[in-house]
Scaffold this motif. Structure first.
Motif, PDB file in Angstrom:
ATOM      1  N   GLU A  41       0.825  -1.202   0.000  1.00  0.00           N
ATOM      2  CA  GLU A  41       0.000   0.000   0.000  1.00  0.00           C
ATOM      3  C   GLU A  41       0.865   1.259   0.000  1.00  0.00           C
ATOM      4  O   GLU A  41       0.517   2.251  -0.655  1.00  0.00           O
TER       5      GLU A  41
ATOM      6  N   ARG B 230      -2.323   7.664   3.966  1.00  0.00           N
ATOM      7  CA  ARG B 230      -3.372   7.816   2.945  1.00  0.00           C
ATOM      8  C   ARG B 230      -3.828   9.269   2.840  1.00  0.00           C
ATOM      9  O   ARG B 230      -4.065   9.787   1.747  1.00  0.00           O
ATOM     10  N   THR B 231      -3.968   9.923   3.987  1.00  0.00           N
ATOM     11  CA  THR B 231      -4.420  11.312   3.994  1.00  0.00           C
ATOM     12  C   THR B 231      -3.390  12.228   3.369  1.00  0.00           C
ATOM     13  O   THR B 231      -3.728  13.165   2.620  1.00  0.00           O
TER      14      THR B 231
ATOM     15  N   LEU C 285      -1.021   3.750   8.355  1.00  0.00           N
ATOM     16  CA  LEU C 285      -1.617   3.904   7.028  1.00  0.00           C
ATOM     17  C   LEU C 285      -2.661   5.009   6.930  1.00  0.00           C
ATOM     18  O   LEU C 285      -2.704   5.712   5.903  1.00  0.00           O
TER      19      LEU C 285
ATOM     20  N   ALA D 107      -0.884  11.453   1.210  1.00  0.00           N
ATOM     21  CA  ALA D 107      -0.404  11.127  -0.132  1.00  0.00           C
ATOM     22  C   ALA D 107      -0.869  12.113  -1.215  1.00  0.00           C
ATOM     23  O   ALA D 107      -0.036  12.612  -1.988  1.00  0.00           O
TER      24      ALA D 107
ATOM     25  N   LEU E 259       0.410   4.099  -2.799  1.00  0.00           N
ATOM     26  CA  LEU E 259       0.108   5.485  -2.448  1.00  0.00           C
ATOM     27  C   LEU E 259       1.077   6.474  -3.079  1.00  0.00           C
ATOM     28  O   LEU E 259       0.846   7.681  -3.046  1.00  0.00           O
TER      29      LEU E 259
END
Length: 275
Positions: free
Chosen positions: A25, A268-269, A264, A271, A29
């Protein structure tokens, strides 16, 4: 190894807390490198092989292999094994660690020079290794004997100073901690368990004093000023801006360390804000 293979941003996580699924992941990303923290030894580098096997282009790097715990000859053997299986995707980061944690600690500079000499003799290329470096003398050693420097727990001002010492053409990959929380008190409280420990390690304390932090700032558990210097916190946009500040100050790459049990969500926020 070219700097652009690392990308502008990577992820720093303890080596024993990363799964192949997380590595996949991280790559998806858009992060360019995964830094294995907490001093993996030569026997632990099977973790790097597993993460490389689970990904396609991600660089996996150590941050760092401790020279007191891992003999250079054995590390070189592992390096060549990984290089044969995953050409060009592994970066060997080494460092001298901390006198408080190593009973055999001696003059670190001389020991680092000897370690590089042994890596040279074992055929580990200069451009495939990097050095944990804070002060001017070790930064110059990183410049002269490796791809570049891997500073840890540093303010943006250190990045500018390090670039001036390293000059052009030397990698500067700076670690920075993050907490996405727009409540500053809560963010600092979140950061404390994973950050105040370093205030008991003299090399970090000495380095932070160079950039204006006082004894009061550096007394455990650390002042607000200390946390504001070494932890990017606030909204996701504010955190992204602080990370970009290292690039503007001269870093080639920023290794992001989310201070949470599950890294993560923060990655994720961030990226899309770091493209």
């Amino acid at each position: 190894m070219a700097f652009d293979e690392l990308g502008r941003y990577g992820v720093w996580l303890p080596f024993n807390a990363i799964s192949p699924e997380q590595a996949r992941e991280v790559e998806e990303l858009g992060y360019g490198a995964l830094w294995l923290g907490s001093s993996p030894g030569e026997d632990d580098l099977v973790v790097a092989e597993n993460l490389l096997a689970a990904t396609e282009n991600l660089t996996v790097a150590t941050s760092i292999v401790n020279i007191w715990k891992s003999p250079a000859a054995k590390v070189a053997e592992v390096f060549h094994r990984i290089e044969a299986a995953y050409p060009g995707r592994f970066l060997l980061g080494i460092g001298a660690g901390h006198p408080e944690a190593n009973a055999t600690y001696r003059t670190p500079y001389d020991a680092l020079v000897e370690y590089f000499d042994e890596l040279d003799a074992a055929g580990v290329p200069k451009e495939r290794r990097a050095l944990a470096a804070l002060g001017p003398r070790v930064l110059k050693l990183a410049r002269d004997r490796s791809l570049g420097a891997l500073p840890y727990l540093v303010p943006v001002e250190h990045t500018a100073s390090a670039r001036a010492i390293l000059g052009d053409g030397t990698l500067l990959a700076t670690e920075h901690k993050v907490v996405i929380d727009d409540d500053p008190v809560r963010a600092r409280t979140t950061a404390e368990p994973r950050t105040s420990f370093y205030l008991g390690l003299q090399n970090y304390v000495t380095n932070l004093r160079r950039f204006g932090l006082t004894d009061e700032d550096l007394a455990k558990p650390g002042s607000d000023r200390f946390y504001d210097a070494v932890v990017a916190h606030g909204t996701a946009e504010a955190v992204a801006e602080k990370l970009r500040a290292h690039l503007l100050a001269g870093a080639d790459h920023v290794a992001i360390q989310p201070l949470s049990d599950d890294p993560l969500p923060a990655l994720r926020t961030l990226a899309p804000l770091l493209k």
